[in-house]
Write an enzyme that holds these catalytic residues in place. Structure first.
Site, PDB file in Angstrom:
ATOM      1  CD  GLU A 247      -3.234  -0.581   0.291  1.00  0.00           C
ATOM      2  OE1 GLU A 247      -3.454   0.498  -0.001  1.00  0.00           O
ATOM      3  OE2 GLU A 247      -4.237  -1.554   0.096  1.00  0.00           O
TER       4      GLU A 247
ATOM      5  CG  HIS B 150      -6.492  -3.161  -5.449  1.00  0.00           C
ATOM      6  ND1 HIS B 150      -7.023  -3.054  -5.112  1.00  0.00           N
ATOM      7  CD2 HIS B 150      -6.617  -5.059  -6.178  1.00  0.00           C
ATOM      8  CE1 HIS B 150      -8.081  -3.722  -4.018  1.00  0.00           C
ATOM      9  NE2 HIS B 150      -7.987  -4.922  -4.930  1.00  0.00           N
TER      10      HIS B 150
ATOM     11  CG  ASP C 121      -5.980  -0.069  -5.319  1.00  0.00           C
ATOM     12  OD1 ASP C 121      -6.871   0.067  -6.191  1.00  0.00           O
ATOM     13  OD2 ASP C 121      -5.574   0.192  -4.602  1.00  0.00           O
TER      14      ASP C 121
HETATM   15 ZN   LIG Z   1      -6.157  -1.497  -3.592  1.00  0.00          ZN
END
Ligand SMILES: [Zn+2]
Length: 270
Positions: free
Chosen positions: A140, A178, A188
């Site tokens: 992330e 993603h 994203d």
């Molecule tokens: Zn994501």
């Protein structure tokens, strides 16, 4: 300040400060350790307890190793700060996590052992593979989805990716976003993500359309599928491809330029 305090005061300050920094997530760190211990206990089970074993005595093989990740999935957090993301990933009710969180200043949080299964991919598909949580590492990037990614952050990301590629022998093609693995559901990392720079460093591929002549029979949709996209919904697949490879184009149609790009990409991803 008396003699005792003069010598012990700095020590007390250090102890208090270190206590403060570890305190915030001390309770959830205990949850992490407890869960890891329960998995370790499960692995130590001897003989293996399952419903299929019919033979006695139990015979264990001598030839095995740990399962390893073979794909890296990159996300943006769509949150305002790393603190917010760390909090999200330590609240059981959110049920989401990733192995790494990379803050705007380049700080790397390694939140989950690489050999354990994170909850970051959700319903997803890449090539023929499903349940990508089981086979991937989730990273992330702290970013709200509309801002640029900071150079410090990308620098740290490249270092983490280099480590993962070496440690698990992950092929260059297996570094994806993603949005790539969940067309129509996820967007994203955003169109500002520097995929070309990543490809230059050996993480994912990029195209070269100079002098490319696309054969008439070339099927662009089939090429998308060969690259890895789930083309069950064509428009969604095209959108995910554009987010990654042609970020300035927000349409969901394949142009002549896209046919060239896909013709170049398909040779690298097949
Ligand atoms: Zn994501």
């Amino acid at each position: 300040m008396n003699k005792f305090l003069r010598y012990t005061f700095p020590l007390i300050v250090v102890v208090l400060m270190s206590g403060c920094t570890s305190h915030k997530y001390a309770a959830t760190n205990r949850v992490y350790k407890k869960q890891v211990r329960s998995f370790a206990k499960l692995l130590r089970t001897y003989p293996i307890k399952d419903s299929f074993a019919t033979a006695t005595p139990w015979v264990g093989t001598t030839n095995f190793s740990m399962r390893r990740p073979s794909l890296v999935v990159i996300h943006h957090t769509a949150q305002k700060s790393c603190d917010e993301t760390l909090r999200t990933f330590t609240l059981p009710r959110t049920a989401v996590s990733s192995h790494y969180v990379i803050c705007r200043d380049g700080t790397v949080h390694h939140m989950l052992h690489d050999l354990l299964r994170g909850h970051h991919a959700g319903v997803s598909k890449w090539g023929g593979a499903t349940d990508l949580n089981s086979s991937s590492i989730g990273i992330e990037i702290d970013n709200d989805g509309s801002e640029p990614f900071s150079p410090d952050q990308i620098g740290s990301l490249l270092r983490v990716l280099g480590y993962l590629k070496r440690a698990f022998n992950i092929p260059q093609a297996n570094f994806v976003g993603h949005a790539d693995i969940a067309p129509g559901r996820k967007v994203d990392p955003s169109r500002r993500f520097p995929w070309q720079e990543l490809a230059r460093n050996g993480f994912g591929h990029w195209y070269d359309t100079v002098g490319v002549k696309v054969p008439e029979h070339f099927n662009a949709l089939q090429a998308l599928r060969i690259v890895g996209y789930n083309t069950a919904n064509e428009k969604n697949a095209i959108q995910s491809y554009k987010i990654h490879f042609v970020p300035q184009d927000t349409t969901k149609v394949i142009s002549e330029a896209d046919r060239k790009i896909l013709y170049s990409l398909v040779g690298k991803y097949q």
